[in-house]
Design a protein around this motif. Sequence first.
Motif, mmCIF file in Angstrom:
data_model
loop_
_atom_site.group_PDB
_atom_site.id
_atom_site.type_symbol
_atom_site.label_atom_id
_atom_site.label_comp_id
_atom_site.label_asym_id
_atom_site.label_seq_id
_atom_site.Cartn_x
_atom_site.Cartn_y
_atom_site.Cartn_z
ATOM 1 N N ARG A 131 112.924 48.440 45.231
ATOM 2 C CA ARG A 131 112.842 49.311 44.115
ATOM 3 C C ARG A 131 112.835 50.768 45.167
ATOM 4 N NH1 ARG A 131 111.449 46.816 39.870
ATOM 5 N NH2 ARG A 131 110.943 44.655 40.232
ATOM 6 N N LYS A 132 112.217 50.855 46.133
ATOM 7 C CA LYS A 132 112.167 52.185 47.011
ATOM 8 C C LYS A 132 113.576 52.522 47.347
ATOM 9 C CE LYS A 132 107.578 52.683 48.338
ATOM 10 N NZ LYS A 132 106.323 51.924 49.236
ATOM 11 N N PHE A 133 114.149 51.830 47.786
ATOM 12 C CA PHE A 133 115.672 52.102 48.171
ATOM 13 C C PHE A 133 116.429 52.559 46.658
ATOM 14 C CE2 PHE A 133 115.450 48.835 51.764
ATOM 15 C CZ PHE A 133 115.148 49.899 52.644
ATOM 16 N N TRP A 134 116.183 51.782 45.635
ATOM 17 C CA TRP A 134 117.164 52.146 44.392
ATOM 18 C C TRP A 134 116.526 53.790 44.129
ATOM 19 C CZ3 TRP A 134 121.281 50.642 42.652
ATOM 20 C CH2 TRP A 134 121.643 50.877 41.526
ATOM 21 N N VAL A 135 115.263 54.000 44.056
ATOM 22 C CA VAL A 135 114.947 55.197 43.874
ATOM 23 C C VAL A 135 115.525 56.222 44.822
ATOM 24 C CG1 VAL A 135 112.818 57.029 43.927
ATOM 25 C CG2 VAL A 135 112.640 54.752 42.979
ATOM 26 N N LEU A 155 92.968 41.933 45.306
ATOM 27 C CA LEU A 155 94.058 42.050 46.154
ATOM 28 C C LEU A 155 95.019 43.394 45.516
ATOM 29 C CD1 LEU A 155 95.218 38.368 45.658
ATOM 30 C CD2 LEU A 155 94.449 39.684 47.760
ATOM 31 N N GLY A 156 94.612 43.990 44.522
ATOM 32 C CA GLY A 156 95.476 45.050 43.915
ATOM 33 C C GLY A 156 96.514 44.335 43.286
ATOM 34 N N GLY A 157 96.526 42.981 42.733
ATOM 35 C CA GLY A 157 97.502 42.337 42.405
ATOM 36 C C GLY A 157 98.112 42.646 41.228
ATOM 37 N N SER A 158 99.388 41.804 40.745
ATOM 38 C CA SER A 158 100.175 42.323 39.748
ATOM 39 C C SER A 158 99.639 42.357 38.328
ATOM 40 C CB SER A 158 101.178 41.125 39.717
ATOM 41 O OG SER A 158 102.037 41.228 38.350
ATOM 42 N N VAL A 210 111.966 44.892 55.907
ATOM 43 C CA VAL A 210 112.049 44.920 54.361
ATOM 44 C C VAL A 210 111.828 43.631 53.728
ATOM 45 C CG1 VAL A 210 113.719 46.849 54.358
ATOM 46 C CG2 VAL A 210 114.505 44.592 54.509
ATOM 47 N N GLY A 211 111.296 43.705 52.638
ATOM 48 C CA GLY A 211 110.854 42.466 51.784
ATOM 49 C C GLY A 211 111.160 42.519 50.358
ATOM 50 N N ALA A 212 111.553 41.769 49.538
ATOM 51 C CA ALA A 212 111.496 41.895 48.162
ATOM 52 C C ALA A 212 110.113 41.883 47.529
ATOM 53 C CB ALA A 212 112.250 40.751 47.566
ATOM 54 N N CYS A 213 109.746 42.869 46.615
ATOM 55 C CA CYS A 213 110.841 43.859 45.848
ATOM 56 C C CYS A 213 110.454 44.953 45.947
ATOM 57 C CB CYS A 213 111.531 43.056 44.732
ATOM 58 S SG CYS A 213 113.259 42.867 44.937
ATOM 59 N N ALA A 240 106.254 46.697 41.566
ATOM 60 C CA ALA A 240 106.576 48.249 41.444
ATOM 61 C C ALA A 240 105.131 49.005 41.552
ATOM 62 C CB ALA A 240 106.734 48.189 39.996
ATOM 63 N N TYR A 241 105.374 50.267 41.348
ATOM 64 C CA TYR A 241 104.484 51.091 41.626
ATOM 65 C C TYR A 241 104.452 52.313 40.868
ATOM 66 C CZ TYR A 241 108.054 52.751 44.275
ATOM 67 O OH TYR A 241 109.452 52.988 44.762
ATOM 68 N N GLY A 242 103.506 53.105 40.797
ATOM 69 C CA GLY A 242 103.551 54.158 40.177
ATOM 70 C C GLY A 242 102.360 54.566 38.894
ATOM 71 N N THR A 243 102.326 55.715 38.383
ATOM 72 C CA THR A 243 101.396 55.814 37.375
ATOM 73 C C THR A 243 101.824 55.396 36.247
ATOM 74 O OG1 THR A 243 100.507 57.842 38.596
ATOM 75 C CG2 THR A 243 99.694 57.673 36.480
ATOM 76 N N ILE A 244 101.564 54.047 35.686
ATOM 77 C CA ILE A 244 102.158 53.534 34.840
ATOM 78 C C ILE A 244 101.441 52.587 34.057
ATOM 79 C CG2 ILE A 244 104.202 51.680 34.449
ATOM 80 C CD1 ILE A 244 105.601 52.532 36.909
ATOM 81 N N ILE A 245 101.309 52.899 32.613
ATOM 82 C CA ILE A 245 100.594 52.269 31.715
ATOM 83 C C ILE A 245 101.155 51.046 30.912
ATOM 84 C CG2 ILE A 245 98.885 52.498 29.397
ATOM 85 C CD1 ILE A 245 98.728 55.430 30.810
#
Length: 597
Positions: A190-194, A293-296, A183-186, A504-509
Motif C-alpha cells: 500500500r505504501k508503494f502504491w500511494v 497488538l493493534g490488530g486488524s 519489504v513484506g505484504a501488504c 492498511a492504515y490511516g484515519t479510517i472509520i
Amino acid sequence: MARKPKAGSKAGGTGNGEGELPPGQRAARGYLRGLQNYGDPDFSVYLRRAFARSMGYSMDELSRPVIGIANTYSRFNPCHRHFPELVDAIKRGIQSAGGLALEFPTISVHESTMAPNSMKFRNLMAMDTEEMIRAQPMDAVVLMGGCDKTVPAQLMGAASAGKPAIQLIGGPQMTGRYNEHRVGACTDCRKFWVEYRAGRMSKPDIEAAEGRLVTTAGTCAVMGTASTMAAIAEAVGMTLPGTAAIPAVHADRLRAAEATGVAAVRLVASNITPDQIITQKSLDNATRVLLALGGSTNGVVHLAAIAGRLGLSLDLHRFNELSDTTPVIAAVKPVGNEFYMEDFYAAGGIGAVLRELKPLLHLDCLTVAGETLGERLQSDEALWVDRRVIKPASDPVEPEGGLVALFGSLAPDGAIIKRSAATPSLFEKTGRAVVFSGLDDMNERVDDPDLDVTENDFLVLQNVGPASPAAMPEAGFLPIPKKLLRAGVKDMVRMSDARMSGTAYGTIILHIAPESHIGGPLALVKTGDLIKLSVKERRLDLLVDEAELQKRRDVWAKEKRPLPDRGYNRLFHENVLQAPQGADFSFLVKGGGKSKA
Ligand code: FES
C-alpha cells in the motif's frame, strides 16, 4: 489443572455432533461413527469397512481414533502453498499418538483471488467445514487455516459442529528485499502504491516492487488480518501454545504441526470440545490480545461471528471497556514502521504478549492443550523477550487499545476505528462530507481534478456493507484524491460501511452499522453535510436536522433494491447479518434458525 477425560460423555459439546445418529449407533466412535441407516446396522458396518479397506487400511488402523485434517490447500491460495508439507507433519503426529489421520479438502479462500471479495465466501467455507466435520466419521479435527478468512471460517464451523477441534495456523511469510528496502505484504504494498499514485514512483519501479513483496509461502508478513486471527486463535485457546506466529517456512512450524497432530489424538480422550474453550471469558482474553497488538479491524467482525456460533456475543460497549484498559504493546506493522511477523515471533510471540497482559486476563480458561491459560503462562515465565518489538505493559506503544468502537447518529449500532494506525490530530474534528454512492462512483470521480475536495473534508463511501451487492469488501481504505496526494496530504478522515485490510492504515472509520444498503443513516449523507468525529467521546454524528433526514429517508425508501434471483448470491443477501453480529448468516447463529412464531 489439566482436564480429565469425561467417560461416556457425548462427543458434541453443542449437542449436535452425535445427536443426529440413529438410535443404537450413538456409542460408535472412529471410522464407524455416524453410519448410514439402511435399517440394518450390520450391513452399514460391512459396507463402510469394505470401502475403507479398498484404501489399504488394516483393521488395526480402522479401530483407532480418527482425526480428520481439514486441508485448505489450493492452487488459488498462494498463502497455503506449503500445506502439503504441513499435512505430512500433522499425520506423523497423529500416527505416533495412535490415531488414524484422514485428510479431507474444504473450500479455501484467498484474499486476492476471490470475486467480488473473500468475505462473501467466509460463511460458505464455515458451512462446508461444519458439515464435513459433522457428516464424516472423525473423532476430532485439525483445522489447517491461514489466509484471512480461513481461520475464522474454520473456528465458526468447528464451534457449530461440536466435535473436538484444534487449529493449526499456516504462519506468516518471511520478508523480502526491494532495493534497499526490507519489504513484506501488504503494508508495504500500500505504501508503494500511494507513492506511485502521488507520482513519486515510476511504472517500472512499481512493477519491480510487485515482484519482491511476496517471496515465500505463508500469510501476509505484518499484523494484518491473518496474523491477527492467528493470535486470536491462540489467545482464545484453540491452538497449541506458542504456535500462532511461527513463520510458514520455519522448521518450528513443522514441529508445531506434528505436535498438533499428537494433541488432536489427546483431545479425543479428554473430549474437550470448542464450546468448553470458546467462552465469554476466553473471548475477552482474545479481544484484549487483538487490542494489545493493534490488530486488524476485521478481527472484531470475525470474533463476533465466532461468538455467535455458541450463543455468545462481542458487545461493542464491552469492547470499548476492554480497549480503555488494554495497552498496545506490539510494534508490528502497520503499527510502527519497522517490524514484521518474523521479528514478532523471534521477540517472543503471543506468549510474551499474554504474559504482559496476565493481570488483565481470565487465567482459568481452558485450552486445547488440556491446561488452563494460567498454567500455560506459569510454564514459560522466564523466556526472553525482544523489547524493541514487544513492549512491557508498563511502558507500552500506546496506553490504550489499538481499536475503538464509535457510536452516534451516523452509527447507531457502532463503527470501528483503528486509532493505533491513524493520525491523532484528526481524532477531534468536524468535516464536510464528500460522498461517493458506491465503488463505481468513487472509481470514476475520486481522481477527477475538478472534484471539490480539500484535506479537511471527510470522504464518505456508501453501499459497501454486508448486505450490499459489494458484500463488505476491504474498500474502506478510500484512496486520497490524487490532487491532494500530490500536494503532500498523507491522511484524511475517511468512512464507510466496508471493511479494511488489516495491513492498511490511516484515519479510517469502518463497519458503520446499520449499513447504507438497508437504510442506515449512512445512506442519507449528502455532499456538503457536516459530520462530527470525536474519538475521545467515541462519537460519530451527522449534523443534519431530523426533518431533513426524514425527507431523505422517504426518497431512499422509494428506490428499488432487488435481491439476486438465485443461488448462493440469494442465500447470502437474504440472510447476512450486520457487522456487529459478525456478518454471519442469521440461520447459522446459535438459535438463529428457530421459528419466532
Ligand atoms: Fe493471504 Fe494476506 S493475502 S494472508
